[in-house]
Design an enzyme around this catalytic site. Structure first.
Site, PDB file in Angstrom:
ATOM      1  N   ARG A 678     -13.916  -2.957  -9.931  1.00  0.00           N
ATOM      2  CA  ARG A 678     -13.085  -3.801  -9.106  1.00  0.00           C
ATOM      3  C   ARG A 678     -11.925  -4.203 -10.015  1.00  0.00           C
ATOM      4  NH1 ARG A 678     -10.877  -9.298  -9.377  1.00  0.00           N
ATOM      5  NH2 ARG A 678     -10.334  -9.848  -7.243  1.00  0.00           N
ATOM      6  N   ASP A 680      -8.658  -6.269 -10.954  1.00  0.00           N
ATOM      7  CA  ASP A 680      -8.055  -7.571 -10.670  1.00  0.00           C
ATOM      8  C   ASP A 680      -6.528  -7.493 -10.700  1.00  0.00           C
ATOM      9  OD1 ASP A 680      -8.368 -10.585 -10.441  1.00  0.00           O
ATOM     10  OD2 ASP A 680      -7.220 -10.460 -12.308  1.00  0.00           O
ATOM     11  N   GLU A 705      -7.382  -5.163  -6.162  1.00  0.00           N
ATOM     12  CA  GLU A 705      -7.025  -6.406  -5.469  1.00  0.00           C
ATOM     13  C   GLU A 705      -5.500  -6.479  -5.388  1.00  0.00           C
ATOM     14  OE1 GLU A 705      -7.395 -11.261  -6.076  1.00  0.00           O
ATOM     15  OE2 GLU A 705      -6.915  -9.898  -7.718  1.00  0.00           O
ATOM     16  N   GLN A 726       1.677  -1.626   4.622  1.00  0.00           N
ATOM     17  CA  GLN A 726       2.364  -0.546   3.944  1.00  0.00           C
ATOM     18  C   GLN A 726       2.430  -0.783   2.434  1.00  0.00           C
ATOM     19  OE1 GLN A 726       3.554   2.405   5.216  1.00  0.00           O
ATOM     20  NE2 GLN A 726       3.703   2.862   3.038  1.00  0.00           N
ATOM     21  N   GLY A 774      -6.642   0.909   9.854  1.00  0.00           N
ATOM     22  CA  GLY A 774      -6.042   1.650  10.951  1.00  0.00           C
ATOM     23  C   GLY A 774      -5.196   2.813  10.497  1.00  0.00           C
ATOM     24  N   TRP A 775      -4.769   2.790   9.215  1.00  0.00           N
ATOM     25  CA  TRP A 775      -3.919   3.847   8.681  1.00  0.00           C
ATOM     26  C   TRP A 775      -4.645   4.743   7.687  1.00  0.00           C
ATOM     27  CZ3 TRP A 775       1.475   1.244   7.444  1.00  0.00           C
ATOM     28  CH2 TRP A 775       2.192   1.121   8.646  1.00  0.00           C
ATOM     29  N   TRP A 776      -5.426   4.144   6.806  1.00  0.00           N
ATOM     30  CA  TRP A 776      -6.103   4.929   5.766  1.00  0.00           C
ATOM     31  C   TRP A 776      -7.512   4.365   5.603  1.00  0.00           C
ATOM     32  CZ3 TRP A 776      -3.234   6.375   0.583  1.00  0.00           C
ATOM     33  CH2 TRP A 776      -3.839   7.521   0.038  1.00  0.00           C
ATOM     34  N   HIS A 787     -14.665 -14.910  -3.724  1.00  0.00           N
ATOM     35  CA  HIS A 787     -14.772 -16.064  -4.607  1.00  0.00           C
ATOM     36  C   HIS A 787     -13.507 -16.918  -4.605  1.00  0.00           C
ATOM     37  CE1 HIS A 787     -12.807 -12.861  -6.802  1.00  0.00           C
ATOM     38  NE2 HIS A 787     -12.363 -13.723  -7.691  1.00  0.00           N
ATOM     39  N   ASP A 788     -12.349 -16.305  -4.312  1.00  0.00           N
ATOM     40  CA  ASP A 788     -11.090 -17.053  -4.267  1.00  0.00           C
ATOM     41  C   ASP A 788     -10.906 -17.770  -2.937  1.00  0.00           C
ATOM     42  OD1 ASP A 788      -9.954 -16.507  -6.819  1.00  0.00           O
ATOM     43  OD2 ASP A 788      -9.497 -14.474  -6.164  1.00  0.00           O
TER      44      ASP A 788
END
Length: 901
Positions: A678, A680, A705, A726, A774-776, A787-788
């Site tokens: 993941r 950051d 993120e 986009q 909806g696009w990819w 967590h944020d």
């Protein structure tokens, strides 16, 4: 099994989403270099019009130039093209805070402003005298300026209004009337530029303006007592903000503004404070290149003009044959031309009359295949053609152009996808191979016979291959332009082998658990607590768990890393980390490590007293820090993304930085056993660097993120969020499709749809899901809380009581759903488990098809893969009885899910 349509995929990759649009189905060919020894024939609108047209008249400044103009006008046009030049310029300005008496000389007013143009919004709240902790509260109604929008129950958003200073300079400002004798201790705020989605804070924390002189400093106070201040420099004390009516405003030795101690006769709170800021402004320029062949001399006459301001240098050379290496042509060369390391030439372009851009003309000998160049604005800014050298064909290659255009006409609706063609093949053969590969793959997945004989998994494997190929081609088309050093430009003229595609997108059937919250570090043994719950998480159906940042950190949560190789954190030590990873592997769950690559906290100060010298195994110096963050005096290149001002931002354009980070990621994979990452704050650096890191560390799954603000008009969320998604798509693209990204767009739209009962928002203008999914969809990692946003931070908490509507949406739709730890081990557990079970038994995956059947004010409904139907909202919906028969599988407050009997 329904036919799998590849049309959305083609729309997406050819389109990129915004400027060229899927609306246009007509594409023209464009040459540009995808590597110094390979050309790519590429579909894009408005590129490469080869029809003869009038040549731009040169602004002659001498008889020689006049003669050239006459010669050009008598020559035939071979090539003419205008290329877009998209760049980012950093504009410096200031945020100012002023506390002063109102017009009636009784009440006080707080003014917050900025002298940079933008759509500025003050996001603010108050703290009361008896408040405990750092939570905000909404101010009294009489303090709220007109035009403000409440944000739940804890904040206000107020747009700044344009004004003029006494000198006539424009700035943006908002005034807040303070209530006398109130219990308000401080005003807290951050400033947001709604045009770019950037948030401006006080060293990475909220601004805090105290209204009482005895308030304890918590580290983000701009008006703390000098003896209590924790922040040096520009974030130092505002001189009690200020006790006394007489204030002297001076410049300190470090160049920052702060107050001196006032006289103590009176007890009014008054003061002024400034903080420097830098805003990245996107600028659009262009360069036009025209080529004519002189009928008398048979030489190529090339003309370049651009609207770029200032001194522009063209760094150029030629291709002589199929070797595709830069060469220096024989003279004569234009005036103000110098040799660069015997590999290229540099020519300063001539200013146009009136100062509106610049131009240059070049006479090139016979027998050359192409003219190659990049533009240099200053030592740190190089402009290329979508990340590659500009390549301009010369008359000797006309037969190749004709052949390539014929190839293109056969495949007007198929994007260019690279299936590792022979680098030495001709351009036409290369184009044919791409076309045939895509046609074969599409045929394999869409023919009636194939659908009857191939398993669903086999068809999905083929689709994934198509997507990988399309991702590589599309990344060449839309990739961002990093900051290039001079060495990088020199190296770019040497042939390089094609990098392999490494997909960090898993199998497509992943269901992820975020395995921590904002308070998890406080236990001191979080790894061991997770270990005890590994079997439970596996039984619920999770296949991936995201663990917290493992590195020693200044902040206990782990997001201010210091020594990257020190894995003894507040969550546990390195041995406990290895143990919990092994435990999850034993129960069949992959493990993601949370890695912070954008910034790093220093160990030592430099000679100027600035924290930018690093220790530990990666003992970098100021060269590893970007040069455009004023707080840390870096000696690297300018940042390739947005700066995070709380810690030194790492310069990923440095070879030693990338080499060290790759070595560290590979060490984590081998030593700890992480299966992926993941990533950051990926807005802080170019996605192309992420591509390098992922190709080296080969993760099973990776997600970035990329977080910025959605689009709003007068405080109302826009229905069309295409620009927002986009920007996320563009970042994924820059990684070459090797990573997914959190679908912030979907989360934001779910917020508005559920909170305001506006379920029509869950369908975009084309009847598709309105987020990244909806696009990819295979790169969309969906979530409703983390967590944020949730936990004790609560910065963007999901609408209360509607969490299960959100989970019924993301757990039945394509994309890779993520479930927040706090929601799993709560009263939502059984409902979440039921939805995960339904997703697994119906084999819903990241590329599943969605047919939206209803999107109205009070209800949304869709059918997924023709065998699952979902409805959310208080309105009524029942799936159609034909041709399938449906049985209700899961239901809860305002949601239902059916599956085929």
């Amino acid at each position: 099994m329904s036919t799998v349509s590849i049309e959305p995929l083609l729309h997406h990759y050819v389109r990129g989403g915004v400027k060229y649009g899927p609306k246009s189905k007509t594409f023209k060919p464009c040459y540009f270099n995808c590597s110094p020894n390979r050309k790519l024939l590429f579909h894009a609108p408005s590129f490469c019009n080869f029809r003869p047209s009038s040549f731009h008249a040169l602004r002659a400044s001498s008889s020689t130039d006049t003669a050239l103009v006459e010669t050009l006008e008598s020559a035939d046009v071979f090539f003419k093209e205008t290329f877009p030049l998209n760049r980012v310029e950093t504009v410096e300005g200031k945020i100012f805070i002023r506390l002063h008496r109102g017009q009636n000389n009784e009440n006080m007013q707080l003014a917050v402003g900025c002298n940079l143009p933008g759509k500025w919004i003050l996001h603010w709240g108050v703290s009361y005298l008896d408040d405990v902790g750092s939570e905000w509260d909404q101010p009294p109604a009489e303090m709220i300026p007109q035009g403000s929008i409440p944000i739940k129950d804890y904040a206000i958003e107020t747009p700044l209004k344009k004004a003029l200073s006494p000198d006539g300079d424009a700035f943006y400002e908002v005034m807040i009337d303070l209530i006398p004798n109130s219990a308000i201790a401080a005003i807290n705020f951050v400033l947001k530029d709604d045009e770019t989605g950037a948030w401006y804070q006080h060293r990475g924390r909220d601004f805090k303006v105290p209204l009482v002189d005895y308030l304890q400093d918590d580290g983000n106070m701009v008006g703390a007592k000098r003896s209590l201040s924790m922040w040096p420099g520009a974030f130092g004390p505002l001189s009690n903000l200020v006790l006394g009516a007489e204030v002297s405003h001076t410049n300190d030795s470090d160049g920052t503004n702060e107050f001196r101690e006032p006289k103590q006769e009176s007890r009014s709170l008054e003061g002024f404070y400034e903080q420097p800021i830098a805003k990245h402004v996107a600028l659009e320029n262009s360069v036009t290149v025209s080529v004519r062949k002189c009928t008398e001399t048979a030489k190529s006459l090339l003309y370049v003009e651009t609207d770029l301001p200032g001194d522009v240098v063209i760094h150029w050379g030629v291709y002589r044959d199929d070797a595709k290496s830069w060469e220096i042509p024989s003279g004569p060369h234009p005036p103000e031309t110098i040799f660069f390391r015997d590999k290229a030439l540099r020519t300063r372009l001539q200013p146009k009359e009136g100062g509106d851009g610049c131009w240059g003309s070049f006479t090139l000998e016979q027998g050359l295949e192409g003219f190659v160049f990049v533009l240099k604005l200053d030592e740190g800014t190089w402009l290329k053609c979508m990340g590659n050298d500009f390549y301009i064909p010369l008359p000797s290659s006309s037969s190749l152009l004709t052949k390539s255009r014929q190839d293109l006409s056969e495949s007007a609706q198929i994007p260019d996808n690279n299936a590792e063609p022979n680098e030495k093949a001709s351009l036409s053969a290369y184009t044919d191979e791409i076309i045939n590969d895509i046609r074969n793959l599409v045929s394999n997945i869409s023919t009636e016979k194939s659908r009857k004989t191939k398993t669903k998994e086999a068809q999905e494997s083929i689709l994934q291959e198509i997507e990988k190929l399309a991702a590589e081609a599309y990344s060449i088309f839309r990739s961002s332009i990093p900051t290039f050093s001079e060495e990088a430009v020199v190296k770019s003229v040497e042939p390089k082998p094609s990098a392999k595609i490494c997909s960090g997108t898993g199998t497509g059937f992943e269901i992820m658990c975020q395995g921590f919250n904002w308070e998890s570090h406080k236990s001191g043994r979080w790894y061991m607590e997770l270990k005890e719950r590994a079997s439970k998480l596996s039984s619920l159906g999770f296949t991936v768990i995201w663990l917290p940042p493992p590195t020693e950190s200044i902040s206990p949560e782990g997001y201010m890393p210091k020594d990257l190789y020190n894995l003894n954190s507040r969550y546990g030590n390195i041995d406990e980390l290895k143990e919990v990873v092994k435990t999850f592997h034993d129960v069949g769950i992959k493990v993601l490590g949370d890695v912070v690559l954008n910034h790093r906290c220093a160990h030592y100060k430099n000679q100027n007293g600035v924290w930018n010298i690093f220790g530990g195994r990666l003992n970098w110096d100021e060269r590893a820090v970007v040069a455009d963050d004023p707080h840390f005096q870096g000696r690297g290149n300018k940042s390739s993304g947005d700066n995070f001002h709380a810690a030194p931002n790492i310069d990923h354009s440095q070879d030693f930085v990338r080499r060290d980070l790759i070595e560290w990621l590979c060490w984590l994979r081998k030593e700890i056993g992480y299966d992926g990452w993941r990533l950051d704050f990926v807005r802080g650096f170019w996605g192309g660097y992420v591509k390098d890191y992922l190709e080296a560390s080969e993760p099973f799954f990776a997600v970035g993120e990329y977080w910025d603000s959605l689009s709003y008009t007068y405080g109302e969320m826009d229905h069309n969020q295409d620009p927002h998604r986009q920007r996320i798509i563009d970042w994924i693209n820059a990684t070459n499709g090797t990573a997914g990204a959190f679908d912030v767009t979907t989360k934001g739209i779910l917020h508005s749809a559920l909170e305001r009962c506006e379920y029509w928002r869950l369908s975009d203008q084309k009847g598709k899901p309105p987020g990244v999914l909806g696009w990819w969809p295979s790169r969309a990692v969906t979530f409703i809380e983390n967590h944020d946003t949730g936990s004790t931070q609560g910065h963007w908490r999901f609408p209360g009581g509607k969490e299960m509507q959100g989970y019924s949406y993301i757990l039945t739709h394509p994309g890779t759903p993520t479930v927040f730890y706090d929601h799993i081990f709560s009263h939502h557990e059984s409902e979440i488990a039921a939805l995960i079970s339904l997703r697994n038994r119906n084999k819903i995956h990241c590329r599943s098809t969605v047919q939206i059947t209803k999107a109205e004010r009070d209800v949304y409904a869709a059918i997924i893969d023709e065998n699952v139907a979902v409805k959310i909202g208080p309105g009524h919906y029942e799936p159609p009885s034909e041709p399938q028969r449906w049985s209700l599988a899961v239901e809860g407050k305002d949601y239902k899910v059916w599956e085929t009997s």
